[in-house]
Design a protein around this motif. Sequence first.
Motif, mmCIF file in Angstrom:
data_model
loop_
_atom_site.group_PDB
_atom_site.id
_atom_site.type_symbol
_atom_site.label_atom_id
_atom_site.label_comp_id
_atom_site.label_asym_id
_atom_site.label_seq_id
_atom_site.Cartn_x
_atom_site.Cartn_y
_atom_site.Cartn_z
ATOM 1 N N GLN A 1 7.370 3.735 3.803
ATOM 2 C CA GLN A 1 7.682 4.877 4.656
ATOM 3 C C GLN A 1 9.155 4.810 5.061
ATOM 4 O OE1 GLN A 1 4.751 5.213 7.777
ATOM 5 N NE2 GLN A 1 5.449 7.206 8.435
ATOM 6 N N TYR B 1 0.822 -1.203 0.000
ATOM 7 C CA TYR B 1 0.000 0.000 0.000
ATOM 8 C C TYR B 1 0.858 1.257 0.000
ATOM 9 C CZ TYR B 1 -3.671 -3.239 1.435
ATOM 10 O OH TYR B 1 -4.544 -4.284 1.493
ATOM 11 N N ASN B 2 1.933 1.207 0.776
ATOM 12 C CA ASN B 2 2.820 2.355 0.849
ATOM 13 C C ASN B 2 4.178 1.941 1.397
ATOM 14 O OD1 ASN B 2 2.839 2.593 3.829
ATOM 15 N ND2 ASN B 2 0.710 3.202 3.602
ATOM 16 N N GLU C 1 -4.670 -7.374 15.693
ATOM 17 C CA GLU C 1 -3.521 -8.232 15.438
ATOM 18 C C GLU C 1 -2.776 -8.503 16.731
ATOM 19 O OE1 GLU C 1 -1.441 -7.362 11.957
ATOM 20 O OE2 GLU C 1 0.181 -8.757 12.326
ATOM 21 N N LEU D 1 6.526 -6.110 15.255
ATOM 22 C CA LEU D 1 5.170 -5.719 15.617
ATOM 23 C C LEU D 1 4.640 -6.681 16.679
ATOM 24 C CD1 LEU D 1 2.636 -3.985 15.059
ATOM 25 C CD2 LEU D 1 2.005 -5.690 13.334
ATOM 26 N N LYS E 1 0.930 -6.751 6.170
ATOM 27 C CA LYS E 1 1.505 -6.353 7.454
ATOM 28 C C LYS E 1 2.524 -5.248 7.184
ATOM 29 C CE LYS E 1 1.140 -10.696 9.969
ATOM 30 N NZ LYS E 1 1.837 -11.600 10.908
ATOM 31 N N LEU E 2 2.835 -4.527 8.240
ATOM 32 C CA LEU E 2 3.898 -3.529 8.124
ATOM 33 C C LEU E 2 5.205 -4.205 8.483
ATOM 34 C CD1 LEU E 2 4.547 -0.525 7.637
ATOM 35 C CD2 LEU E 2 4.310 -0.194 10.098
ATOM 36 N N TYR F 1 5.350 -1.948 19.352
ATOM 37 C CA TYR F 1 6.478 -2.585 18.701
ATOM 38 C C TYR F 1 7.559 -2.866 19.732
ATOM 39 C CZ TYR F 1 4.924 -1.421 13.957
ATOM 40 O OH TYR F 1 4.227 -1.346 12.781
ATOM 41 N N GLU G 1 4.131 -1.271 3.953
ATOM 42 C CA GLU G 1 2.783 -1.632 4.379
ATOM 43 C C GLU G 1 2.142 -2.486 3.303
ATOM 44 O OE1 GLU G 1 0.848 0.280 7.189
ATOM 45 O OE2 GLU G 1 -0.115 -1.672 7.070
#
Lengths: 109, 112
Positions: free
Chosen positions: A34, A31-32, B56, B45, A96-97, B35, A93
């Motif tokens: 960073q 999605y992105n 989550e 995470l 999951k990030l 985190y 992202e």
Amino acid sequence: KQEVTQIPAALSVPEGENLVLNCSFTDSAIYNLQWFRQDPGKGLTSLLLIQSSQREQTSGRLNASLDKSSGRSTLYIAASQPGDSATYLCALEGNKLVFGAGTILRVKS
Amino acid sequence: ETGVTQTPRHLVMGMTNKKSLKCEQHLGHNAMYWYKQSAKKPLELMFVYSLEERVENNSVPSRFSPECPNSSHLFLHLHTLQPEDSALYLCASSPGAAGELFFGEGSRLTVL
């Protein structure tokens, strides 16, 4: 499973140099992306956010690019300064990030 | 107060203690995160909350117990921790479940 790799792991440059930090990823369904900066023992400061549909973002002396087809992002820092010394992390992202391990940058005066 | 605030900044505890980490965001965001950052490892995470519901749990041991009483506050309750749990614990928030992350300064935890 998304894997994020940052190269180099550490970098030391003299003040004034232009430099490039690299972030590569294995899954282009994101999605992105960073970029963050982290000073020792501190939290992360967001530098730039690139949406999936974008190719680059600029903020001051920083420029970040995103090439999903090749699974790469670069953070370009122009005219580096000692105050730029920090760890730089990229994060993607998707489902999951996922963070990279970071590049430790030292700019010598 | 601006951004994301974490307290305490430093915490030393024994393995039998019970303590809590607190995070507060003043950005009007709907999602909050915990985190863990250990030396020489990428950020891991732990938990994600969206609109106060846990969305989550990243296979975190039960000795870590999160709580999100409202969209502005997030806690991490700690009990019977192990020395390998010593790390920097970072809280973050974002406008929605996917979006730009804003981090707090972190809570440095040492377990003796």
